[in-house]
Scaffold this motif. Structure first.
Motif, PDB file in Angstrom:
ATOM      1  N   SER A   1      12.895   5.701   4.217  1.00  0.00           N
ATOM      2  CA  SER A   1      13.094   4.664   3.301  1.00  0.00           C
ATOM      3  C   SER A   1      11.876   4.240   2.350  1.00  0.00           C
ATOM      4  O   SER A   1      11.804   4.124   1.487  1.00  0.00           O
ATOM      5  N   ILE A   2      10.562   5.128   3.013  1.00  0.00           N
ATOM      6  CA  ILE A   2       9.399   5.151   2.002  1.00  0.00           C
ATOM      7  C   ILE A   2       9.565   6.070   0.803  1.00  0.00           C
ATOM      8  O   ILE A   2       9.765   7.177   1.148  1.00  0.00           O
ATOM      9  N   THR A   3       9.270   5.507  -0.356  1.00  0.00           N
ATOM     10  CA  THR A   3       9.447   6.523  -1.432  1.00  0.00           C
ATOM     11  C   THR A   3       8.228   7.499  -1.240  1.00  0.00           C
ATOM     12  O   THR A   3       7.216   7.055  -1.151  1.00  0.00           O
ATOM     13  N   THR A   4       8.739   8.956  -1.382  1.00  0.00           N
ATOM     14  CA  THR A   4       7.849   9.941  -1.408  1.00  0.00           C
ATOM     15  C   THR A   4       7.724  10.580  -2.863  1.00  0.00           C
ATOM     16  O   THR A   4       8.523  10.186  -3.819  1.00  0.00           O
ATOM     17  N   ALA A   5       6.884  11.395  -2.961  1.00  0.00           N
ATOM     18  CA  ALA A   5       6.723  12.170  -4.343  1.00  0.00           C
ATOM     19  C   ALA A   5       7.884  13.087  -4.487  1.00  0.00           C
ATOM     20  O   ALA A   5       8.334  13.592  -3.559  1.00  0.00           O
ATOM     21  N   SER A   6       8.146  13.388  -5.711  1.00  0.00           N
ATOM     22  CA  SER A   6       9.187  14.181  -6.122  1.00  0.00           C
ATOM     23  C   SER A   6       8.995  15.843  -5.671  1.00  0.00           C
ATOM     24  O   SER A   6       9.706  16.405  -5.239  1.00  0.00           O
ATOM     25  N   ALA A   7       7.720  16.101  -5.655  1.00  0.00           N
ATOM     26  CA  ALA A   7       7.056  17.401  -5.372  1.00  0.00           C
ATOM     27  C   ALA A   7       6.333  17.260  -3.996  1.00  0.00           C
ATOM     28  O   ALA A   7       5.731  16.304  -3.938  1.00  0.00           O
TER      29      ALA A   7
ATOM     30  N   ALA B   1       0.911  -1.277  -0.069  1.00  0.00           N
ATOM     31  CA  ALA B   1      -0.093  -0.044   0.054  1.00  0.00           C
ATOM     32  C   ALA B   1       0.686   1.231   0.106  1.00  0.00           C
ATOM     33  O   ALA B   1       0.606   2.196  -0.955  1.00  0.00           O
ATOM     34  N   SER B   2       1.853   1.292   0.902  1.00  0.00           N
ATOM     35  CA  SER B   2       2.753   2.508   0.905  1.00  0.00           C
ATOM     36  C   SER B   2       3.564   2.784  -0.568  1.00  0.00           C
ATOM     37  O   SER B   2       3.588   3.674  -1.003  1.00  0.00           O
ATOM     38  N   GLN B   3       3.937   1.504  -1.295  1.00  0.00           N
ATOM     39  CA  GLN B   3       4.370   1.869  -2.655  1.00  0.00           C
ATOM     40  C   GLN B   3       3.234   2.314  -3.593  1.00  0.00           C
ATOM     41  O   GLN B   3       3.453   3.316  -4.484  1.00  0.00           O
ATOM     42  N   ALA B   4       2.071   1.957  -3.598  1.00  0.00           N
ATOM     43  CA  ALA B   4       0.940   2.328  -4.354  1.00  0.00           C
ATOM     44  C   ALA B   4       0.722   3.924  -4.124  1.00  0.00           C
ATOM     45  O   ALA B   4       0.520   4.536  -4.981  1.00  0.00           O
ATOM     46  N   TYR B   5       0.733   4.217  -2.933  1.00  0.00           N
ATOM     47  CA  TYR B   5       0.574   5.652  -2.597  1.00  0.00           C
ATOM     48  C   TYR B   5       1.577   6.664  -3.000  1.00  0.00           C
ATOM     49  O   TYR B   5       1.217   7.780  -3.546  1.00  0.00           O
ATOM     50  N   SER B   6       2.594   6.084  -2.714  1.00  0.00           N
ATOM     51  CA  SER B   6       3.754   6.959  -3.252  1.00  0.00           C
ATOM     52  C   SER B   6       3.862   7.158  -4.719  1.00  0.00           C
ATOM     53  O   SER B   6       4.146   8.349  -5.234  1.00  0.00           O
ATOM     54  N   LYS B   7       3.484   6.098  -5.313  1.00  0.00           N
ATOM     55  CA  LYS B   7       3.515   6.051  -6.769  1.00  0.00           C
ATOM     56  C   LYS B   7       2.255   7.192  -7.280  1.00  0.00           C
ATOM     57  O   LYS B   7       2.479   7.841  -8.225  1.00  0.00           O
ATOM     58  N   ALA B   8       1.198   6.953  -6.551  1.00  0.00           N
ATOM     59  CA  ALA B   8      -0.033   8.024  -6.880  1.00  0.00           C
ATOM     60  C   ALA B   8       0.424   9.457  -6.770  1.00  0.00           C
ATOM     61  O   ALA B   8       0.020  10.212  -7.575  1.00  0.00           O
ATOM     62  N   LEU B   9       1.194   9.520  -5.582  1.00  0.00           N
ATOM     63  CA  LEU B   9       1.721  11.020  -5.533  1.00  0.00           C
ATOM     64  C   LEU B   9       2.712  11.648  -6.533  1.00  0.00           C
ATOM     65  O   LEU B   9       2.813  12.696  -6.960  1.00  0.00           O
ATOM     66  N   GLN B  10       3.620  10.435  -6.875  1.00  0.00           N
ATOM     67  CA  GLN B  10       4.352  10.936  -8.220  1.00  0.00           C
ATOM     68  C   GLN B  10       3.754  11.177  -9.313  1.00  0.00           C
ATOM     69  O   GLN B  10       4.247  12.281 -10.135  1.00  0.00           O
TER      70      GLN B  10
ATOM     71  N   ARG C   1      -1.695  16.320  -6.517  1.00  0.00           N
ATOM     72  CA  ARG C   1      -2.935  16.959  -6.223  1.00  0.00           C
ATOM     73  C   ARG C   1      -3.545  15.739  -5.391  1.00  0.00           C
ATOM     74  O   ARG C   1      -4.723  15.795  -4.938  1.00  0.00           O
ATOM     75  N   SER C   2      -3.199  14.442  -5.620  1.00  0.00           N
ATOM     76  CA  SER C   2      -4.009  13.285  -5.123  1.00  0.00           C
ATOM     77  C   SER C   2      -4.161  13.494  -3.705  1.00  0.00           C
ATOM     78  O   SER C   2      -3.240  14.042  -2.889  1.00  0.00           O
ATOM     79  N   GLN C   3      -5.362  12.892  -3.053  1.00  0.00           N
ATOM     80  CA  GLN C   3      -5.615  13.074  -1.871  1.00  0.00           C
ATOM     81  C   GLN C   3      -5.085  11.615  -0.861  1.00  0.00           C
ATOM     82  O   GLN C   3      -5.863  11.301   0.162  1.00  0.00           O
ATOM     83  N   VAL C   4      -4.175  10.996  -1.186  1.00  0.00           N
ATOM     84  CA  VAL C   4      -3.693   9.985  -0.701  1.00  0.00           C
ATOM     85  C   VAL C   4      -2.604  10.252   0.327  1.00  0.00           C
ATOM     86  O   VAL C   4      -1.967   9.453   1.025  1.00  0.00           O
ATOM     87  N   ALA C   5      -2.115  11.482   0.451  1.00  0.00           N
ATOM     88  CA  ALA C   5      -1.052  12.088   1.316  1.00  0.00           C
ATOM     89  C   ALA C   5      -1.305  11.288   2.774  1.00  0.00           C
ATOM     90  O   ALA C   5      -0.547  10.967   3.396  1.00  0.00           O
TER      91      ALA C   5
END
Length: 356
Positions: free
Chosen positions: A182-188, A149-158, A162-166
């Motif tokens: 270590s959790i991948t976050t969005a570039s912006a 789920a963490s990977q999917a949410y991070s991909k959505a933010l990338q 404006r996604s509401q998954v933050a």
């Protein structure tokens, strides 16, 4: 990684730390020489992986198919950081002994450490199919789902800042504080959602009183016809309740009949020993097919039980005993628990689990 305690299985820690301890099979689980097993476990507990591996290899040179020592060898390889070899060892164990859940679980741990969460999920699901009461596998599977789920949410933010998954991603981070960085976050940096202004609650509606209903006219009752009373039915015979000792004997007989049907590979008798709603964590049809394939594929099976203890509580019973299972070259000695219920005049299995 936590040290492996001698003679007992370790509970796996949270997957987030990527340092899950390897669960160990208990010494009583498989029939091998206790002194050799004890020596290897003590070496592993002391962190002497090289010596443990050497002793395991010496043992396996004369008994190459022994599952317990192969399992300990896999633990030794994993603790020494030789992950590919450990994965190979546990994979081979799952192929040779698919009825053992622990190799599947430890294989999942190694996959998770490499970030291969889909493979980890598949291995854990196999562990649970093998033993639906394996709590450690359920806990690890939950951690794997959280990581996915963490990977999917991070991909959505990338893809869309404006996604509401933050907030959901933040919740996952709270579950895994040691891996926050270590959790991948969005570039912006995502734009926070505006805080809505508080809304005053609406005033409660004023109930309009209803007019009192007019009294219903009282009807003059007609005279009741005279009816001769019917003769009282004869009381049904009341069955004498069985005492606890008699019921315990019935339960024990049902358990022995179940073991006998299993040993004879009598699938009709085996399935009849279970409650109609027993399904082993899947559809009843799928469970029966899986058990039929596994039991009938063996050349011979022997199931012996001893030390039976029965606790009766109304129409329910808990049965604990020691089970010696042999099938072809596999031999397992372990504790077993059956939760049984009365169905008509029979006692049937409602839940089956390993351990006492």
């Amino acid at each position: 990684m936590q040290a492996v305690a001698p003679q007992v299985g370790l509970r796996l820690t949270a997957l987030a730390a990527k340092c899950l301890a390897i669960a160990a099979l208990s010494v009583t689980a498989l029939s091998v020489r206790a002194d050799d097993i004890s020596d290897v476990q003590k070496l592993l507990a002391a962190g002497k992986n090289a010596e443990a591996l050497q002793k395991a290899d010496q043992f396996l040179s004369s008994k190459p198919r022994d599952p317990m020592m192969r399992f300990l060898r896999g633990i030794s390889l994993s603790q020494a950081g030789r992950t590919p070899e450990a994965i190979t060892t546990f994979t081979k164990l799952t192929e040779d002994f698919p009825e053992l859940p622990e190799p599947f679980n430890n294989l999942a741990v190694l996959y998770a450490q490499q970030g291969q969460y889909d493979k980890a999920r598949t291995a854990l699901e196999m562990a649970i199919r093998t033993n639906p009461s394996y709590a450690t596998a359920y806990e690890n599977l939950g951690d794997v789902y959280a990581k996915l789920a963490s990977q999917a949410y991070s991909k959505a933010l990338q893809i869309d800042t404006r996604s509401q998954v933050a907030p959901k991603l933040a919740m996952i981070r709270d579950l895994f504080p040691k891996e926050r960085n270590s959790i991948t976050t969005a570039s912006a940096t995502p734009t926070p959602a505006p805080t809505p202004a508080p809304v005053a609650p609406p005033a409660p509606p004023v109930a309009t009183p209803k007019p009192a209903p007019a009294p219903a006219p009282v009807a003059t009752p007609a005279p009741a016809p005279v009816v001769k009373p019917a003769p009282a039915p004869a009381p049904a015979p009341v069955a004498e309740p069985k005492n606890d000792a008699a019921q315990e004997r019935e339960v024990e007989s049902a358990v022995k009949a179940w073991a006998a049907a299993w040993s004879k590979q009598d699938m009709d008798g085996y399935f009849a020993a279970y409650a109609k709603d027993f399904n082993g964590g899947k559809t009843r049809k799928a469970w029966e097919q899986e058990r039929r394939d596994r039991i009938t594929s063996k050349r011979n099976i022997s199931v012996k039980i001893s030390g039976v203890k029965v606790d009766i509580n109304g129409n329910k019973a808990t049965v604990r005993f020691h089970q010696d299972y042999k099938a072809d070259s596999l031999s397992i000695s372990s504790g077993k628990r059956l939760d049984m219920v009365r169905s008509g005049n029979n006692w049937v299995i409602a839940k089956e689990s390993a351990g006492s």
